[in-house]
Scaffold this motif. Structure first.
Motif, PDB file in Angstrom:
ATOM      1  N   TYR A  30       0.839  -1.206   0.000  1.00  0.00           N
ATOM      2  CA  TYR A  30       0.000   0.000   0.000  1.00  0.00           C
ATOM      3  C   TYR A  30       0.870   1.251   0.000  1.00  0.00           C
ATOM      4  CZ  TYR A  30      -3.857   3.127   1.051  1.00  0.00           C
ATOM      5  OH  TYR A  30      -4.789   4.145   0.979  1.00  0.00           O
ATOM      6  N   ILE A  31       1.919   1.249   0.800  1.00  0.00           N
ATOM      7  CA  ILE A  31       2.815   2.405   0.858  1.00  0.00           C
ATOM      8  C   ILE A  31       3.486   2.644  -0.490  1.00  0.00           C
ATOM      9  CG2 ILE A  31       5.035   3.182   1.790  1.00  0.00           C
ATOM     10  CD1 ILE A  31       4.184   2.014   4.474  1.00  0.00           C
ATOM     11  N   ALA A  32       3.941   1.559  -1.132  1.00  0.00           N
ATOM     12  CA  ALA A  32       4.663   1.687  -2.394  1.00  0.00           C
ATOM     13  C   ALA A  32       3.827   2.356  -3.479  1.00  0.00           C
ATOM     14  CB  ALA A  32       5.129   0.308  -2.870  1.00  0.00           C
ATOM     15  N   GLU A  33       2.531   2.127  -3.454  1.00  0.00           N
ATOM     16  CA  GLU A  33       1.667   2.641  -4.515  1.00  0.00           C
ATOM     17  C   GLU A  33       0.777   3.803  -4.090  1.00  0.00           C
ATOM     18  OE1 GLU A  33       1.724   1.880  -7.818  1.00  0.00           O
ATOM     19  OE2 GLU A  33       3.553   0.988  -7.034  1.00  0.00           O
ATOM     20  N   ASN A  34       0.862   4.227  -2.846  1.00  0.00           N
ATOM     21  CA  ASN A  34      -0.038   5.284  -2.366  1.00  0.00           C
ATOM     22  C   ASN A  34       0.722   6.311  -1.519  1.00  0.00           C
ATOM     23  OD1 ASN A  34      -2.986   4.198  -3.041  1.00  0.00           O
ATOM     24  ND2 ASN A  34      -1.783   2.465  -2.287  1.00  0.00           N
ATOM     25  N   GLN A  35       1.838   6.793  -2.050  1.00  0.00           N
ATOM     26  CA  GLN A  35       2.657   7.704  -1.266  1.00  0.00           C
ATOM     27  C   GLN A  35       1.963   9.033  -1.007  1.00  0.00           C
ATOM     28  OE1 GLN A  35       6.893   6.306  -3.013  1.00  0.00           O
ATOM     29  NE2 GLN A  35       6.985   8.069  -1.684  1.00  0.00           N
ATOM     30  N   THR A  40      -0.158  12.554   3.147  1.00  0.00           N
ATOM     31  CA  THR A  40      -1.168  13.580   3.435  1.00  0.00           C
ATOM     32  C   THR A  40      -2.273  13.149   4.391  1.00  0.00           C
ATOM     33  OG1 THR A  40      -2.462  12.921   1.475  1.00  0.00           O
ATOM     34  CG2 THR A  40      -0.781  14.636   1.174  1.00  0.00           C
ATOM     35  N   ARG A  41      -2.438  11.854   4.605  1.00  0.00           N
ATOM     36  CA  ARG A  41      -3.549  11.394   5.456  1.00  0.00           C
ATOM     37  C   ARG A  41      -3.021  10.852   6.777  1.00  0.00           C
ATOM     38  NH1 ARG A  41      -7.159   7.446   1.892  1.00  0.00           N
ATOM     39  NH2 ARG A  41      -8.488   7.610   3.735  1.00  0.00           N
ATOM     40  N   SER A  42      -3.897  10.823   7.774  1.00  0.00           N
ATOM     41  CA  SER A  42      -3.513  10.329   9.090  1.00  0.00           C
ATOM     42  C   SER A  42      -3.285   8.824   9.055  1.00  0.00           C
ATOM     43  CB  SER A  42      -4.603  10.650  10.117  1.00  0.00           C
ATOM     44  OG  SER A  42      -5.773   9.878   9.844  1.00  0.00           O
ATOM     45  N   LEU A  43      -2.565   8.335  10.044  1.00  0.00           N
ATOM     46  CA  LEU A  43      -2.319   6.895  10.131  1.00  0.00           C
ATOM     47  C   LEU A  43      -3.626   6.133  10.235  1.00  0.00           C
ATOM     48  CD1 LEU A  43      -0.619   4.375  10.462  1.00  0.00           C
ATOM     49  CD2 LEU A  43      -0.259   4.989  12.868  1.00  0.00           C
ATOM     50  N   ARG A  44      -4.584   6.688  10.998  1.00  0.00           N
ATOM     51  CA  ARG A  44      -5.879   6.023  11.139  1.00  0.00           C
ATOM     52  C   ARG A  44      -6.587   5.902   9.793  1.00  0.00           C
ATOM     53  NH1 ARG A  44      -8.927   5.029  15.519  1.00  0.00           N
ATOM     54  NH2 ARG A  44      -7.523   6.313  16.786  1.00  0.00           N
ATOM     55  N   SER A  45      -6.526   6.962   8.985  1.00  0.00           N
ATOM     56  CA  SER A  45      -7.176   6.935   7.668  1.00  0.00           C
ATOM     57  C   SER A  45      -6.494   5.945   6.735  1.00  0.00           C
ATOM     58  CB  SER A  45      -7.154   8.336   7.047  1.00  0.00           C
ATOM     59  OG  SER A  45      -7.910   9.239   7.809  1.00  0.00           O
ATOM     60  N   VAL A  46      -5.157   5.928   6.755  1.00  0.00           N
ATOM     61  CA  VAL A  46      -4.405   4.986   5.918  1.00  0.00           C
ATOM     62  C   VAL A  46      -4.726   3.546   6.317  1.00  0.00           C
ATOM     63  CG1 VAL A  46      -2.083   4.128   5.415  1.00  0.00           C
ATOM     64  CG2 VAL A  46      -2.540   6.588   5.394  1.00  0.00           C
ATOM     65  N   ALA A  47      -4.775   3.294   7.616  1.00  0.00           N
ATOM     66  CA  ALA A  47      -5.080   1.948   8.098  1.00  0.00           C
ATOM     67  C   ALA A  47      -6.471   1.511   7.664  1.00  0.00           C
ATOM     68  CB  ALA A  47      -4.953   1.907   9.620  1.00  0.00           C
ATOM     69  N   SER A  48      -7.432   2.429   7.751  1.00  0.00           N
ATOM     70  CA  SER A  48      -8.805   2.098   7.350  1.00  0.00           C
ATOM     71  C   SER A  48      -8.900   1.812   5.862  1.00  0.00           C
ATOM     72  CB  SER A  48      -9.734   3.260   7.728  1.00  0.00           C
ATOM     73  OG  SER A  48     -11.048   3.021   7.285  1.00  0.00           O
ATOM     74  N   ALA A  49      -8.209   2.623   5.053  1.00  0.00           N
ATOM     75  CA  ALA A  49      -8.272   2.453   3.597  1.00  0.00           C
ATOM     76  C   ALA A  49      -7.594   1.172   3.136  1.00  0.00           C
ATOM     77  CB  ALA A  49      -7.639   3.664   2.917  1.00  0.00           C
ATOM     78  N   TYR A  69       6.541   5.623  12.594  1.00  0.00           N
ATOM     79  CA  TYR A  69       5.724   5.840  11.404  1.00  0.00           C
ATOM     80  C   TYR A  69       5.817   7.281  10.912  1.00  0.00           C
ATOM     81  CZ  TYR A  69       1.792   6.158   8.226  1.00  0.00           C
ATOM     82  OH  TYR A  69       1.019   6.378   7.116  1.00  0.00           O
ATOM     83  N   GLU A  70       5.925   8.234  11.819  1.00  0.00           N
ATOM     84  CA  GLU A  70       6.014   9.634  11.411  1.00  0.00           C
ATOM     85  C   GLU A  70       7.272   9.895  10.584  1.00  0.00           C
ATOM     86  OE1 GLU A  70       3.952  12.247  11.411  1.00  0.00           O
ATOM     87  OE2 GLU A  70       2.501  10.706  11.984  1.00  0.00           O
ATOM     88  N   ALA A  71       8.369   9.201  10.921  1.00  0.00           N
ATOM     89  CA  ALA A  71       9.598   9.351  10.133  1.00  0.00           C
ATOM     90  C   ALA A  71       9.396   8.784   8.733  1.00  0.00           C
ATOM     91  CB  ALA A  71      10.747   8.648  10.836  1.00  0.00           C
ATOM     92  N   LEU A  72       8.688   7.664   8.634  1.00  0.00           N
ATOM     93  CA  LEU A  72       8.374   7.085   7.324  1.00  0.00           C
ATOM     94  C   LEU A  72       7.488   8.048   6.533  1.00  0.00           C
ATOM     95  CD1 LEU A  72       7.349   3.443   6.525  1.00  0.00           C
ATOM     96  CD2 LEU A  72       5.947   5.335   5.705  1.00  0.00           C
ATOM     97  N   ARG A  73       6.491   8.629   7.201  1.00  0.00           N
ATOM     98  CA  ARG A  73       5.577   9.565   6.544  1.00  0.00           C
ATOM     99  C   ARG A  73       6.335  10.789   6.024  1.00  0.00           C
ATOM    100  NH1 ARG A  73       0.613  12.716   9.539  1.00  0.00           N
ATOM    101  NH2 ARG A  73      -0.542  13.305   7.675  1.00  0.00           N
TER     102      ARG A  73
END
Length: 289
Positions: A30-35, A40-49, A69-73
């Motif tokens: 998901y990260i590789a294709e949805n940078q 731009t979105r919160s961790l909660r939103s990314v997890a839900s999607a 995770y914030e460093a990755l973001r």
């Protein structure tokens, strides 16, 4: 004190993908294709999607070499600031608008960067293992569709100079199914596929793995659906000012693999190359100069 740069996301994912759990692989895909979403979105939103828990993303960040995770973001944000997300049509339009700018130096510079990245993106031990597997295989089948088809032909052309086990699937009157029929655990299938991914390449990888063959995938992203069937995979970067993805790094990888195979084969490969060359000249394949 020396500053240590954070790892490139795709490089980090490629280097650690084999050691990730299924849940972390899903998050990595998901990260590789949805940078954009990651940046731009919160961790909660990314997890839900993505259907992956926030805790899994936190574990993934640490597994990839980030402090959290914030460093990755933040890394996702930095990478997005240095590259666009243009479609083929957008890039073609940009080529036209930049018609007064010399394309050659821009194309050369980007391709050189893609090629240099192979050193960081590919684990030498994994490459050695894949080449060893090819050396020991009963038969090697190459599969490529769309733009990748011509590059599988080139791969086979190089390999057949020193090795007669190589077959390009679905070419020269043979169907893909007839080429894959009868493959076993003694065989290896190489799938070459770049975005936009061809359905037949994904299905062929699945069929090959289902028959017990080893699968080697050469692609541009962990989002390639056939990657789940791969025993070995190699990611090549394809950035380009051109409207289409660049295969420059892929060509270097193809030539590296065939070169490694010749080195392993030794005198036998040398003798076959000499014999192929002799027959080509007898058949007037080459212009005499």
């Amino acid at each position: 004190m020396e500053t240590i740069s954070p790892p490139h996301l795709r490089t980090a994912i490629s280097a650690n993908y084999a050691d990730l759990s299924d849940a972390l692989r899903t998050a990595a895909d998901y990260i590789a294709e949805n940078q954009v979403e990651i940046a731009t979105r919160s961790l909660r939103s990314v997890a839900s999607a993505s259907g992956v828990s926030p805790a899994s993303y936190t574990r993934l960040a640490r597994a990839l070499g980030f402090s959290d995770y914030e460093a990755l973001r933040e890394q996702a944000r930095n990478e997005l600031s240095h590259r666009g997300r243009d479609t083929f049509q957008d890039k073609a339009r940009k080529l036209r608008s930049d018609a007064d700018l010399p394309l050659l130096p821009r194309q050369v510079s980007t391709c050189i960067d893609n090629i240099k990245a192979l050193v960081d993106d590919i684990d030498p031990a994994v490459l050695d293992a894949a080449v060893d597997r090819l050396s020991q295989s009963r038969k090697i089948i190459l599969i490529g569709a769309l733009a990748s088809a011509g590059f599988t032909d080139y791969f086979a052309y190089l390999a057949k100079w020193f090795d007669d086990r190589w077959v390009v699937a679905g070419r020269n009157g043979a169907t893909l199914g007839s080429t894959l029929a009868g493959i076993t655990s003694a065989d290896t299938v190489i799938v070459l596929s770049k975005h936009p991914y061809a359905h037949r390449s994904v299905r062929a990888a699945k069929v090959a793995a289902g028959n017990g063959a080893q699968v080697i995938v050469l692609t541009d992203s962990h989002a390639f659906p056939g990657l789940q069937f791969a025993n070995y995979h190699f990611i090549q970067r394809t950035e380009s000012p051109h409207f289409f993805s660049s295969y420059a790094a892929t060509l270097v990888l193809i030539e590296t693999i065939t070169g490694m195979l010749v080195a392993r084969a030794g005198a036998e490969a040398e003798a076959r190359i000499q014999e192929v060359d002799r027959h080509n000249r007898l058949l007037d394949e080459f212009e005499n100069v």
